[in-house]
Design a protein around this motif. Structure first.
Motif, PDB file in Angstrom:
ATOM      1  N   LEU A 189       0.813  -1.226   0.000  1.00 37.64           N
ATOM      2  CA  LEU A 189       0.000   0.000   0.000  1.00 37.64           C
ATOM      3  C   LEU A 189       0.843   1.272   0.000  1.00 37.64           C
ATOM      4  CD1 LEU A 189      -2.653  -1.161   2.631  1.00 37.64           C
ATOM      5  CD2 LEU A 189      -2.818  -1.233   0.126  1.00 37.64           C
TER       6      LEU A 189
ATOM      7  N   ASP B  88       2.734   4.340  -1.359  1.00 35.20           N
ATOM      8  CA  ASP B  88       2.640   5.004  -2.671  1.00 35.20           C
ATOM      9  C   ASP B  88       3.411   6.314  -2.790  1.00 35.20           C
ATOM     10  OD1 ASP B  88       1.045   6.750  -1.260  1.00 35.20           O
ATOM     11  OD2 ASP B  88      -0.728   6.506  -2.522  1.00 35.20           O
TER      12      ASP B  88
ATOM     13  N   LEU C  85       7.754  -1.671  -1.614  1.00 35.65           N
ATOM     14  CA  LEU C  85       8.421  -1.149  -0.417  1.00 35.65           C
ATOM     15  C   LEU C  85       8.634  -2.210   0.650  1.00 35.65           C
ATOM     16  CD1 LEU C  85       9.359   1.761   0.569  1.00 35.65           C
ATOM     17  CD2 LEU C  85       8.233   1.645  -1.622  1.00 35.65           C
TER      18      LEU C  85
ATOM     19  N   THR D  82       9.796  -6.227   1.721  1.00 31.99           N
ATOM     20  CA  THR D  82      10.536  -7.402   1.246  1.00 31.99           C
ATOM     21  C   THR D  82       9.548  -8.532   0.916  1.00 31.99           C
ATOM     22  OG1 THR D  82      10.989  -7.756   3.584  1.00 31.99           O
ATOM     23  CG2 THR D  82      12.820  -7.062   2.263  1.00 31.99           C
TER      24      THR D  82
ATOM     25  N   GLY E  22      12.144   0.773  -5.594  1.00 31.49           N
ATOM     26  CA  GLY E  22      11.594   0.758  -4.237  1.00 31.49           C
ATOM     27  C   GLY E  22      12.675   0.293  -3.279  1.00 31.49           C
TER      28      GLY E  22
ATOM     29  N   ALA F 112      13.438   8.308  -7.625  1.00 30.49           N
ATOM     30  CA  ALA F 112      12.496   8.803  -8.639  1.00 30.49           C
ATOM     31  C   ALA F 112      13.197   9.573  -9.756  1.00 30.49           C
ATOM     32  CB  ALA F 112      11.449   9.685  -7.960  1.00 30.49           C
TER      33      ALA F 112
HETATM   34 CO1  B1M Z   1       5.388   1.044   5.942  1.00 31.01          CO
HETATM   35  N1  B1M Z   1       7.046  -0.022   6.007  1.00 31.01           N
HETATM   36  N2  B1M Z   1       4.375  -0.546   6.396  1.00 31.01           N
HETATM   37  N3  B1M Z   1       3.929   2.253   5.908  1.00 31.01           N
HETATM   38  N4  B1M Z   1       6.663   2.482   5.795  1.00 31.01           N
HETATM   39  C1  B1M Z   1       8.309   0.699   5.611  1.00 31.01           C
HETATM   40  C2  B1M Z   1       8.581   0.525   4.122  1.00 31.01           C
HETATM   41  C3  B1M Z   1       9.378  -0.037   6.525  1.00 31.01           C
HETATM   42  C4  B1M Z   1      10.803  -0.004   5.954  1.00 31.01           C
HETATM   43  C5  B1M Z   1       9.302   0.551   7.953  1.00 31.01           C
HETATM   44  C6  B1M Z   1      10.244  -0.137   8.916  1.00 31.01           C
HETATM   45  O1  B1M Z   1       9.946  -1.202   9.394  1.00 31.01           O
HETATM   46  N5  B1M Z   1      11.364   0.459   9.203  1.00 31.01           N
HETATM   47  C7  B1M Z   1       8.759  -1.472   6.619  1.00 31.01           C
HETATM   48  C8  B1M Z   1       9.193  -2.454   5.531  1.00 31.01           C
HETATM   49  C9  B1M Z   1      10.171  -3.478   6.030  1.00 31.01           C
HETATM   50  C10 B1M Z   1      10.518  -4.394   4.938  1.00 31.01           C
HETATM   51  O2  B1M Z   1       9.707  -5.125   4.454  1.00 31.01           O
HETATM   52  N6  B1M Z   1      11.761  -4.315   4.503  1.00 31.01           N
HETATM   53  C11 B1M Z   1       7.286  -1.154   6.573  1.00 31.01           C
HETATM   54  C12 B1M Z   1       6.259  -2.004   7.037  1.00 31.01           C
HETATM   55  C13 B1M Z   1       6.735  -3.282   7.726  1.00 31.01           C
HETATM   56  C14 B1M Z   1       4.886  -1.709   6.913  1.00 31.01           C
HETATM   57  C15 B1M Z   1       3.700  -2.548   7.388  1.00 31.01           C
HETATM   58  C16 B1M Z   1       3.818  -4.053   7.148  1.00 31.01           C
HETATM   59  C17 B1M Z   1       3.504  -2.221   8.865  1.00 31.01           C
HETATM   60  C18 B1M Z   1       2.438  -3.034   9.560  1.00 31.01           C
HETATM   61  O3  B1M Z   1       1.304  -2.893   9.286  1.00 31.01           O
HETATM   62  N7  B1M Z   1       2.921  -3.897  10.449  1.00 31.01           N
HETATM   63  C19 B1M Z   1       2.523  -1.936   6.603  1.00 31.01           C
HETATM   64  C20 B1M Z   1       2.307  -2.643   5.262  1.00 31.01           C
HETATM   65  C21 B1M Z   1       1.067  -2.178   4.570  1.00 31.01           C
HETATM   66  C22 B1M Z   1       1.043  -2.690   3.159  1.00 31.01           C
HETATM   67  O4  B1M Z   1       1.648  -2.086   2.296  1.00 31.01           O
HETATM   68  N8  B1M Z   1       0.372  -3.808   2.937  1.00 31.01           N
HETATM   69  C23 B1M Z   1       3.015  -0.545   6.383  1.00 31.01           C
HETATM   70  C24 B1M Z   1       2.187   0.551   6.232  1.00 31.01           C
HETATM   71  C25 B1M Z   1       2.601   1.849   6.059  1.00 31.01           C
HETATM   72  C26 B1M Z   1       1.674   3.049   6.030  1.00 31.01           C
HETATM   73  C27 B1M Z   1       0.335   2.779   5.348  1.00 31.01           C
HETATM   74  C28 B1M Z   1       1.415   3.469   7.468  1.00 31.01           C
HETATM   75  C29 B1M Z   1       2.583   4.138   5.358  1.00 31.01           C
HETATM   76  C30 B1M Z   1       2.403   4.214   3.816  1.00 31.01           C
HETATM   77  C31 B1M Z   1       1.622   5.444   3.408  1.00 31.01           C
HETATM   78  C32 B1M Z   1       1.697   5.652   1.911  1.00 31.01           C
HETATM   79  O5  B1M Z   1       2.608   5.277   1.231  1.00 31.01           O
HETATM   80  N9  B1M Z   1       0.639   6.285   1.433  1.00 31.01           N
HETATM   81  C33 B1M Z   1       3.972   3.586   5.634  1.00 31.01           C
HETATM   82  C34 B1M Z   1       5.147   4.362   5.544  1.00 31.01           C
HETATM   83  C35 B1M Z   1       4.964   5.847   5.332  1.00 31.01           C
HETATM   84  C36 B1M Z   1       6.432   3.792   5.658  1.00 31.01           C
HETATM   85  C37 B1M Z   1       7.795   4.507   5.712  1.00 31.01           C
HETATM   86  C38 B1M Z   1       7.874   5.159   7.109  1.00 31.01           C
HETATM   87  C39 B1M Z   1       8.058   5.585   4.672  1.00 31.01           C
HETATM   88  C40 B1M Z   1       7.912   5.094   3.221  1.00 31.01           C
HETATM   89  C41 B1M Z   1       8.004   6.290   2.314  1.00 31.01           C
HETATM   90  O6  B1M Z   1       7.007   6.773   1.813  1.00 31.01           O
HETATM   91  N10 B1M Z   1       9.208   6.842   2.145  1.00 31.01           N
HETATM   92  C42 B1M Z   1       8.809   3.295   5.521  1.00 31.01           C
HETATM   93  C43 B1M Z   1      10.076   3.449   6.343  1.00 31.01           C
HETATM   94  C44 B1M Z   1      11.085   4.312   5.637  1.00 31.01           C
HETATM   95  O7  B1M Z   1      11.236   4.231   4.418  1.00 31.01           O
HETATM   96  N11 B1M Z   1      11.783   5.074   6.393  1.00 31.01           N
HETATM   97  C45 B1M Z   1       7.960   2.115   5.767  1.00 31.01           C
HETATM   98  C46 B1M Z   1       9.450   8.052   1.330  1.00 31.01           C
HETATM   99  C47 B1M Z   1       9.503   7.648  -0.148  1.00 31.01           C
HETATM  100  C48 B1M Z   1       9.816   8.883  -1.008  1.00 31.01           C
HETATM  101  O8  B1M Z   1      10.561   6.738  -0.290  1.00 31.01           O
HETATM  102  O9  B1M Z   1       8.963   4.908  -0.980  1.00 31.01           O
HETATM  103  O10 B1M Z   1      11.429   4.416  -0.543  1.00 31.01           O
HETATM  104  P1  B1M Z   1      10.368   5.325  -1.025  1.00 31.01           P
HETATM  105  O11 B1M Z   1      10.652   5.706  -2.533  1.00 31.01           O
HETATM  106  C49 B1M Z   1      11.968   6.047  -2.932  1.00 31.01           C
HETATM  107  C50 B1M Z   1      12.753   4.876  -3.530  1.00 31.01           C
HETATM  108  O12 B1M Z   1      12.457   3.671  -2.900  1.00 31.01           O
HETATM  109  C51 B1M Z   1      12.438   4.942  -4.991  1.00 31.01           C
HETATM  110  O13 B1M Z   1      12.208   6.332  -5.255  1.00 31.01           O
HETATM  111  C52 B1M Z   1      11.821   7.012  -4.052  1.00 31.01           C
HETATM  112  C53 B1M Z   1      12.806   8.172  -3.828  1.00 31.01           C
HETATM  113  O14 B1M Z   1      12.947   8.977  -4.894  1.00 31.01           O
HETATM  114  N12 B1M Z   1      11.307   4.226  -5.569  1.00 31.01           N
HETATM  115  C54 B1M Z   1      11.337   3.865  -6.879  1.00 31.01           C
HETATM  116  C55 B1M Z   1      10.137   3.854  -5.048  1.00 31.01           C
HETATM  117  N13 B1M Z   1       9.400   3.257  -5.962  1.00 31.01           N
HETATM  118  C56 B1M Z   1      10.104   3.245  -7.112  1.00 31.01           C
HETATM  119  C57 B1M Z   1       9.801   2.775  -8.391  1.00 31.01           C
HETATM  120  C58 B1M Z   1      10.759   2.931  -9.402  1.00 31.01           C
HETATM  121  C59 B1M Z   1      11.972   3.523  -9.137  1.00 31.01           C
HETATM  122  C60 B1M Z   1      12.282   4.017  -7.883  1.00 31.01           C
HETATM  123  O15 B1M Z   1      10.558   2.535 -10.660  1.00 31.01           O
HETATM  124  C61 B1M Z   1       9.282   2.119 -11.057  1.00 31.01           C
END
Ligand code: B1M
Length: 209
Positions: free
Chosen positions: A100, A102, A148, A150, A176, A196
């Protein structure tokens, strides 16, 4: 006369009001909408470069610039449509099934728009069949898949296969936090981007290859 250099600077600085005002002034001065769009694309390319090179641009700055461009672009979109100008390429993007998150995917969409892509955003939790259906419907040049977790990353393989099954010529870009270059190659993706800004560059490179 339109000040397109100032428009580029306003988008780069993320100054929404100035970007919108300068865009309106350029329209009023009779500047071609494509020229106005190009001025903003230059800004986003520079924002992406600075982000990739760690030159003081981070995710918030990139988002602010992208929002400024989005608001200013809204003014010229009807003019572009009326003049028959369409984006050079099309991308379909989405977050993999079960996932989820995004924010990163949305950022990728914004950077692709800044790089002259029309973007069809399928949202989050996108099943492989939905990616395939979108390929059949929109005929994109590139499909971008984000993960996002594993646990959901593993589902990317099915999504990549579904896209290639729908059209073997479509380039698939994955990214991601848990995705690596090696993983992308392992699941048959055509490209990987760590952020991105790089995603927009890699998408263009895939099409040029
Ligand atoms: Co969640 N979450 N989350 N989460 N969340 C993480 C990812 C996590 C690392 C947190 C942690 O434990 N430290 C962890 C994942 C662990 C793992 O699997 N390795 C985690 C978890 C475990 C979970 C849940 C399972 C928690 C639970 O319920 N127990 C749950 C899963 C829900 C689901 O998806 N089914 C969950 C839920 C959520 C929220 C809904 C609360 C919320 C999401 C809100 C939303 O997206 N609308 C959320 C959030 C916000 C995060 C963190 C805090 C921030 C993610 C984010 O948006 N980062 C995250 C921890 C962290 O990263 N510090 C975490 C900012 C964003 C700009 O970066 O998305 O990485 P990112 O994108 C980057 C690059 O990755 C890349 O470009 C971007 C930068 O320019 N990129 C791409 C991304 N997509 C790309 C595609 C491409 C190219 C590049 O080409 C197509």
């Amino acid at each position: 006369m339109a000040d397109l250099a100032a428009l580029t600077a306003a988008v780069e600085a993320g100054d929404r009001k100035r970007a919108v005002d300068l865009t309106q002034a350029a329209i009023d001065a009779g500047t071609e909408p494509q020229e106005i769009l190009d001025a903003m694309t230059v800004a986003m390319t520079e924002v992406g470069r600075k982000f990739a090179c760690n030159e003081g641009v981070y995710v918030p700055e990139m988002l602010i610039s992208a929002h400024a461009m989005k608001e200013a672009t809204a003014l010229i979109e009807p003019l572009l449509a009326a003049s028959g100008v369409t984006p050079a390429h099309t991308a379909v993007i989405g977050t993999v099934q079960g996932d989820l998150h995004d924010i990163g995917k949305n950022l990728v969409g914004m950077m692709l728009k800044g790089a002259d892509f029309a973007v069809v955003d399928l949202g989050t939790n996108v099943a492989p069949e939905a990616f395939a259906a979108a390929v059949a419907e929109h005929h994109p040049d590139v499909v971008g898949i984000s993960a996002l977790l594993t646990t959901t990353r593993v589902g990317m393989k099915d999504a990549v296969s579904a896209v290639h099954g729908a059209d073997a010529g479509v380039k698939v870009l994955v990214g991601g936090a848990p995705v690596t270059d090696e993983f992308a190659a392992e699941i048959g993706a055509d490209g990987f981007a760590k952020d991105a800004a790089t995603a927009a560059v890699v998408a263009q490179e895939l099409l040029a290859a």
